[in-house]
Design an enzyme around this catalytic site. Structure first.
Site, mmCIF file in Angstrom:
data_model
loop_
_atom_site.group_PDB
_atom_site.id
_atom_site.type_symbol
_atom_site.label_atom_id
_atom_site.label_comp_id
_atom_site.label_asym_id
_atom_site.label_seq_id
_atom_site.Cartn_x
_atom_site.Cartn_y
_atom_site.Cartn_z
ATOM 1 N N CYS A 176 0.831 -1.217 0.000
ATOM 2 C CA CYS A 176 0.000 0.000 0.000
ATOM 3 C C CYS A 176 0.858 1.258 0.000
ATOM 4 O O CYS A 176 0.346 2.354 -0.211
ATOM 5 C CB CYS A 176 -0.941 -0.005 1.192
ATOM 6 S SG CYS A 176 -1.506 -1.652 1.632
ATOM 7 N N HIS A 212 -9.281 4.103 -2.018
ATOM 8 C CA HIS A 212 -7.946 3.539 -1.814
ATOM 9 C C HIS A 212 -7.574 2.582 -2.947
ATOM 10 O O HIS A 212 -7.489 1.372 -2.749
ATOM 11 C CB HIS A 212 -7.908 2.844 -0.445
ATOM 12 C CG HIS A 212 -6.569 2.323 -0.032
ATOM 13 N ND1 HIS A 212 -5.370 2.841 -0.492
ATOM 14 C CD2 HIS A 212 -6.232 1.317 0.824
ATOM 15 C CE1 HIS A 212 -4.363 2.169 0.061
ATOM 16 N NE2 HIS A 212 -4.855 1.246 0.844
#
Ligand SMILES: [Zn+2]
Lengths: 382, 129
Positions: free
Chosen positions: A83, A330
């Site tokens: 991430c 996201h």
């Protein structure tokens, strides 16, 4: 090393972009960034992507995307740190310019998560496959275990975590690129479906498609392109154990603490000098813990800070003015770059209804997995 | 999980084999080639203590496809009496009984059915003592 500036940014809408491929999404963001910077070429590019292989079955992403951007034969490399891939791509581009090897470099990030892959399984590859994932634990599950430990150790409440989601949705409502522009109430967060106790659906960042890109160049030539120059004041990265269970503390993210120390030193600032920050709120508890570990408050006060409004846009240290991962969306590899874009917009006074007063120095914190990797960048309006 | 990968982990999953650093005494599970505490590369194989306490836990309500049909299930981080910590499912438990600090013991259980063949994969789970 020489000074580096950010001179242009571009991103796509974040959301479920069923009509667009990973190529379309990246190219749209990159073209916007190139146009925004006013450059006629780029010397090189880095693309953050967590798992294009699992999400769309495509590796060799640097080559794919530079081709479709029409920029062959410049070098193009995909950067992966789960991430934190976007933040890591930005760092790579920074060093290429700072070293003097290139003048103008594009740092981008992209993820296409809605093409039918088992998203829970793909995201779990950021944890230890053999000793965490094998047991059936998911990413919400890992952060839920951090939340339970934090609630036990510091008396953090369910309401305080919900307040983080409420605030981020309120910010995202004013971000035209956000996936969710709806307001949510404490009651809605606390009665949403349980995903991994105590975390509920509205504690979790969504599954998203999206791309983001920024243009970096040397400070020497930045003035040729723009009057609103944003300088990269500091950059740092740190690592921690891949498995959450291997750590001495389950409520402190050492990679955040370590990267923060390094980046504050490089930028010659303290947490008090940071006017606002984008932090990696993949789950509400993550924002609370990171806020503490960045040194914005004492350990254990991340929950109360949100509840008391200290992290709201009009608060002392506004956090996630963009809506954060929670509301903006996201698309994993793009998130770190989208954070830089929010910093750029705030520092150049272009954030509209989200504008923070006196925004001179902003911080972006991007992390992979349960914080096994963390990248922090500090930008300054000059 | 393809067969060689599963087979390779059997000493850990079936017998709880760990590596004890010959220099500083730190026990690594799974065994490593470099001690994370002192960087030594000399280890002896030891068996983990199978009792310990729960440091944190959650109840997984939404799982990956591999665990479809097994939700909800409890997962926790356990600290064993020899100081080793690991992530494990907590079996045979009424969720209301879960609390941090609870004494647990590791037992041998089926963990998942793998892939198209449905191959049974085994390992450890914790149960309340
Ligand atoms: Zn050692």
């Amino acid at each position: 090393m020489r000074d580096v500036a950010v001179i242009g940014v571009g991103m796509t809408q974040f959301g479920e972009l069923w009509g667009k491929s990973i190529k379309d999404i990246f190219v749209e963001a990159a073209l916007k960034a190139i146009k925004s910077a006013g450059v006629d070429h780029i010397d090189s590019m880095y693309v953050g992507s967590m798992s294009s292989g699992l999400f769309v079955g495509q590796e060799h992403l640097g080559a794919v995307l530079v081709d479709y951007l029409g920029q062959n034969p410049i070098p193009a490399t995909r950067v992966e740190s789960a991430c934190a891939s976007g933040g890591a791509a930005f760092r790579a581009a920074y060093f290429e310019v700072a070293s003097g090897a290139s003048e103008i470099v594009l740092a981008g990030g992209v993820e296409k998560m809605t093409d039918g892959a088992d998203v829970t399984d793909a995201l779990a590859t950021a944890a230890d496959q053999e000793y965490e994932v094998y047991q059936g634990v998911t990413f919400p599950g890992l952060y839920a275990m951090i939340a339970n430990a934090h609630m036990h150790q510091y008396k953090t409440t369910r309401e305080q975590l919900a307040a983080i989601a409420v605030k981020n949705h309120a910010n995202g409502a004013n971000n035209p690129n956000a996936q969710f522009r709806n307001l949510v109430t404490l009651e809605q967060v606390m009665s949403s479906t349980l995903v991994a106790d105590p975390l509920r659906l509205l504690d979790c960042s969504p599954v998203s498609d999206g791309g983001a890109a920024v243009i970096l160049c040397s400070m020497d030539i930045a003035k040729k392109f723009t009057d609103t120059i944003v300088k990269v004041k500091g950059t740092a990265q740190a690592s921690d154990t891949i498995a959450l269970h291997s750590r001495k503390s389950l409520t402190t993210l050492n990679s955040v603490v370590s990267a923060a120390q390094k980046v504050y030193k490089m930028a010659d600032v303290t947490p008090k000098d940071i006017n606002f920050a984008e932090v990696h709120d993949c789950f509400t508890i993550a924002e609370a813990v990171v806020y503490e570990d960045l040194g914005f408050c004492e350990k254990g006060c991340g929950g109360p800070a949100a509840e008391e409004g200290r992290t709201a846009i009009e608060g002392k240290t506004p956090i996630n003015t963009s809506g954060g991962l929670k509301s903006k969306g996201h698309p994993v590899g793009a998130s770190g770059i989208a954070q830089i874009i929010e910093l750029y917009e705030q520092l150049t006074g272009q954030a509209g209804k989200r504008q923070v007063k006196n925004a001179h120095i902003g911080l972006a914190q991007n992390m992979g997995g349960t914080g096994a990797s963390c990248v922090i960048n500090i930008l300054e309006a000059v | 999980m393809i067969t060689p990968r599963y087979h390779r982990e059997i000493p850990q999953r079936y017998r709880l084999e760990a590596g004890k650093c010959q220099k500083c005494g730190e026990v690594s599970f799974p065994p490593r080639l470099v001690c994370p505490n002192c960087k030594s590369q000399e280890f002896e194989t030891v068996r983990l203590n199978d009792e310990g306490k729960l440091l944190t836990y959650t109840i997984i309500r939404v799982a990956s496809d591999k665990f479809f049909g097994t939700t909800p299930f409890a997962v926790g981080i356990v600290e064993l009496n020899d100081g080793v910590k690991l992530t494990t499912q907590i079996a045979d438990v009424d969720f209301d009984q879960l609390k941090i600090g609870q004494k647990v013991k590791l037992v041998f259980r089926k963990i998942q059915d793998e892939g198209k063949s449905g191959l049974h994969c085994y390992g450890y789970k914790a149960v309340l003592v």
